[in-house]
Design a protein around this motif. Structure first.
Motif, PDB file in Angstrom:
ATOM      1  N   SER A 215       0.815  -1.211   0.000  1.00 25.23           N
ATOM      2  CA  SER A 215       0.000   0.000   0.000  1.00 25.23           C
ATOM      3  C   SER A 215       0.850   1.263   0.000  1.00 25.23           C
ATOM      4  O   SER A 215       0.353   2.342  -0.323  1.00 25.23           O
ATOM      5  CB  SER A 215      -0.925   0.014   1.211  1.00 25.23           C
ATOM      6  OG  SER A 215      -0.179   0.111   2.394  1.00 25.23           O
ATOM      7  N   ALA A 216       2.115   1.149   0.320  1.00 25.45           N
ATOM      8  CA  ALA A 216       2.982   2.317   0.348  1.00 25.45           C
ATOM      9  C   ALA A 216       3.761   2.498  -0.948  1.00 25.45           C
ATOM     10  O   ALA A 216       4.690   3.298  -1.007  1.00 25.45           O
ATOM     11  CB  ALA A 216       3.956   2.201   1.520  1.00 25.45           C
ATOM     12  N   SER A 217       3.385   1.785  -1.977  1.00 23.81           N
ATOM     13  CA  SER A 217       4.162   1.840  -3.204  1.00 23.81           C
ATOM     14  C   SER A 217       3.624   2.829  -4.232  1.00 23.81           C
ATOM     15  O   SER A 217       3.891   2.698  -5.409  1.00 23.81           O
ATOM     16  CB  SER A 217       4.238   0.451  -3.829  1.00 23.81           C
ATOM     17  OG  SER A 217       2.942   0.056  -4.233  1.00 23.81           O
ATOM     18  N   ALA A 218       2.839   3.804  -3.816  1.00 19.93           N
ATOM     19  CA  ALA A 218       2.328   4.816  -4.747  1.00 19.93           C
ATOM     20  C   ALA A 218       3.490   5.680  -5.225  1.00 19.93           C
ATOM     21  O   ALA A 218       4.250   6.226  -4.438  1.00 19.93           O
ATOM     22  CB  ALA A 218       1.286   5.679  -4.061  1.00 19.93           C
ATOM     23  N   ALA A 219       3.636   5.784  -6.522  1.00 24.67           N
ATOM     24  CA  ALA A 219       4.752   6.528  -7.105  1.00 24.67           C
ATOM     25  C   ALA A 219       4.446   8.028  -7.105  1.00 24.67           C
ATOM     26  O   ALA A 219       3.394   8.445  -7.565  1.00 24.67           O
ATOM     27  CB  ALA A 219       5.011   6.046  -8.519  1.00 24.67           C
ATOM     28  N   GLN A 220       5.357   8.799  -6.576  1.00 22.22           N
ATOM     29  CA  GLN A 220       5.220  10.248  -6.577  1.00 22.22           C
ATOM     30  C   GLN A 220       5.899  10.803  -7.822  1.00 22.22           C
ATOM     31  O   GLN A 220       6.937  10.325  -8.230  1.00 22.22           O
ATOM     32  CB  GLN A 220       5.884  10.830  -5.323  1.00 22.22           C
ATOM     33  CG  GLN A 220       5.297  10.302  -4.035  1.00 22.22           C
ATOM     34  CD  GLN A 220       3.891  10.800  -3.793  1.00 22.22           C
ATOM     35  OE1 GLN A 220       3.669  11.987  -3.692  1.00 22.22           O
ATOM     36  NE2 GLN A 220       2.955   9.899  -3.720  1.00 22.22           N
ATOM     37  N   VAL A 221       5.297  11.816  -8.421  1.00 15.75           N
ATOM     38  CA  VAL A 221       5.859  12.415  -9.626  1.00 15.75           C
ATOM     39  C   VAL A 221       6.256  13.858  -9.339  1.00 15.75           C
ATOM     40  O   VAL A 221       5.804  14.463  -8.378  1.00 15.75           O
ATOM     41  CB  VAL A 221       4.871  12.357 -10.813  1.00 15.75           C
ATOM     42  CG1 VAL A 221       4.539  10.936 -11.168  1.00 15.75           C
ATOM     43  CG2 VAL A 221       3.617  13.132 -10.517  1.00 15.75           C
TER      44      VAL A 221
ATOM     45  N   SER B  68       4.886  14.174 -17.322  1.00 20.18           N
ATOM     46  CA  SER B  68       3.651  14.434 -18.068  1.00 20.18           C
ATOM     47  C   SER B  68       2.460  13.638 -17.541  1.00 20.18           C
ATOM     48  O   SER B  68       1.320  13.931 -17.916  1.00 20.18           O
ATOM     49  CB  SER B  68       3.866  14.123 -19.545  1.00 20.18           C
ATOM     50  OG  SER B  68       4.169  12.762 -19.713  1.00 20.18           O
ATOM     51  N   ARG B  69       2.690  12.642 -16.691  1.00 18.90           N
ATOM     52  CA  ARG B  69       1.559  11.906 -16.115  1.00 18.90           C
ATOM     53  C   ARG B  69       0.703  12.801 -15.235  1.00 18.90           C
ATOM     54  O   ARG B  69      -0.484  12.554 -15.066  1.00 18.90           O
ATOM     55  CB  ARG B  69       2.055  10.728 -15.281  1.00 18.90           C
ATOM     56  CG  ARG B  69       2.626   9.610 -16.110  1.00 18.90           C
ATOM     57  CD  ARG B  69       3.040   8.465 -15.245  1.00 18.90           C
ATOM     58  NE  ARG B  69       4.203   8.873 -14.449  1.00 18.90           N
ATOM     59  CZ  ARG B  69       4.759   8.139 -13.496  1.00 18.90           C
ATOM     60  NH1 ARG B  69       4.259   6.976 -13.203  1.00 18.90           N
ATOM     61  NH2 ARG B  69       5.814   8.571 -12.854  1.00 18.90           N
ATOM     62  N   ALA B  70       1.291  13.867 -14.683  1.00 22.65           N
ATOM     63  CA  ALA B  70       0.558  14.755 -13.792  1.00 22.65           C
ATOM     64  C   ALA B  70      -0.185  15.857 -14.548  1.00 22.65           C
ATOM     65  O   ALA B  70      -0.855  16.671 -13.942  1.00 22.65           O
ATOM     66  CB  ALA B  70       1.515  15.390 -12.785  1.00 22.65           C
ATOM     67  N   ASP B  71      -0.106  15.864 -15.871  1.00 25.32           N
ATOM     68  CA  ASP B  71      -0.800  16.878 -16.677  1.00 25.32           C
ATOM     69  C   ASP B  71      -2.277  16.508 -16.757  1.00 25.32           C
ATOM     70  O   ASP B  71      -2.739  15.896 -17.709  1.00 25.32           O
ATOM     71  CB  ASP B  71      -0.170  16.964 -18.068  1.00 25.32           C
ATOM     72  CG  ASP B  71      -0.685  18.136 -18.868  1.00 25.32           C
ATOM     73  OD1 ASP B  71      -1.333  19.021 -18.283  1.00 25.32           O
ATOM     74  OD2 ASP B  71      -0.447  18.164 -20.082  1.00 25.32           O
ATOM     75  N   LEU B  72      -3.046  16.919 -15.743  1.00 28.20           N
ATOM     76  CA  LEU B  72      -4.432  16.484 -15.617  1.00 28.20           C
ATOM     77  C   LEU B  72      -5.354  17.111 -16.648  1.00 28.20           C
ATOM     78  O   LEU B  72      -6.302  16.483 -17.105  1.00 28.20           O
ATOM     79  CB  LEU B  72      -4.936  16.788 -14.206  1.00 28.20           C
ATOM     80  CG  LEU B  72      -4.162  16.097 -13.084  1.00 28.20           C
ATOM     81  CD1 LEU B  72      -4.694  16.514 -11.735  1.00 28.20           C
ATOM     82  CD2 LEU B  72      -4.210  14.591 -13.239  1.00 28.20           C
ATOM     83  N   ASN B  73      -5.109  18.354 -17.032  1.00 29.62           N
ATOM     84  CA  ASN B  73      -5.990  18.987 -18.006  1.00 29.62           C
ATOM     85  C   ASN B  73      -5.442  18.908 -19.425  1.00 29.62           C
ATOM     86  O   ASN B  73      -6.018  19.474 -20.344  1.00 29.62           O
ATOM     87  CB  ASN B  73      -6.278  20.438 -17.623  1.00 29.62           C
ATOM     88  CG  ASN B  73      -5.041  21.288 -17.551  1.00 29.62           C
ATOM     89  OD1 ASN B  73      -3.940  20.806 -17.782  1.00 29.62           O
ATOM     90  ND2 ASN B  73      -5.218  22.548 -17.205  1.00 29.62           N
ATOM     91  N   GLU B  74      -4.329  18.217 -19.601  1.00 28.76           N
ATOM     92  CA  GLU B  74      -3.714  17.918 -20.900  1.00 28.76           C
ATOM     93  C   GLU B  74      -3.481  19.161 -21.754  1.00 28.76           C
ATOM     94  O   GLU B  74      -3.755  19.178 -22.949  1.00 28.76           O
ATOM     95  CB  GLU B  74      -4.571  16.902 -21.660  1.00 28.76           C
ATOM     96  CG  GLU B  74      -4.674  15.584 -20.928  1.00 28.76           C
ATOM     97  CD  GLU B  74      -5.582  14.591 -21.609  1.00 28.76           C
ATOM     98  OE1 GLU B  74      -6.208  14.927 -22.622  1.00 28.76           O
ATOM     99  OE2 GLU B  74      -5.663  13.457 -21.116  1.00 28.76           O
ATOM    100  N   ASP B  75      -2.959  20.215 -21.132  1.00 29.92           N
ATOM    101  CA  ASP B  75      -2.630  21.423 -21.883  1.00 29.92           C
ATOM    102  C   ASP B  75      -1.155  21.504 -22.254  1.00 29.92           C
ATOM    103  O   ASP B  75      -0.720  22.471 -22.858  1.00 29.92           O
ATOM    104  CB  ASP B  75      -3.051  22.673 -21.115  1.00 29.92           C
ATOM    105  CG  ASP B  75      -2.288  22.849 -19.807  1.00 29.92           C
ATOM    106  OD1 ASP B  75      -1.584  21.905 -19.400  1.00 29.92           O
ATOM    107  OD2 ASP B  75      -2.400  23.921 -19.195  1.00 29.92           O
TER     108      ASP B  75
END
Length: 58
Positions: A21-27, A32-39
């Motif tokens: 459960s602690a293996s969530a990858a931080q960016v 570009s994975r964090a580009d939520l609105n794809e601008d």
């Protein structure tokens, strides 16, 4: 001796269960994975939101 062995085994199993459960990858900002609105630009708010969502999934 048996009690120590069972205690050690229990601790090892619980650590193994929590490691998944602690293996969530931080960016970071350049990812570009964090580009939520794809601008095409990654803002600090998008990075924080993406990282929070990744932690909440697991």
């Amino acid at each position: 001796m048996k009690r120590f062995l069972f205690s050690a085994l229990t601790v090892l199993m619980s650590v193994g269960a929590l490691a998944g459960s602690a293996s969530a990858a931080q960016v970071g900002l350049g990812d570009s994975r964090a580009d939520l609105n794809e601008d095409g630009r990654v803002t600090l708010h998008e990075v924080v939101t993406y990282n929070r969502d990744q932690r909440d999934k697991s």
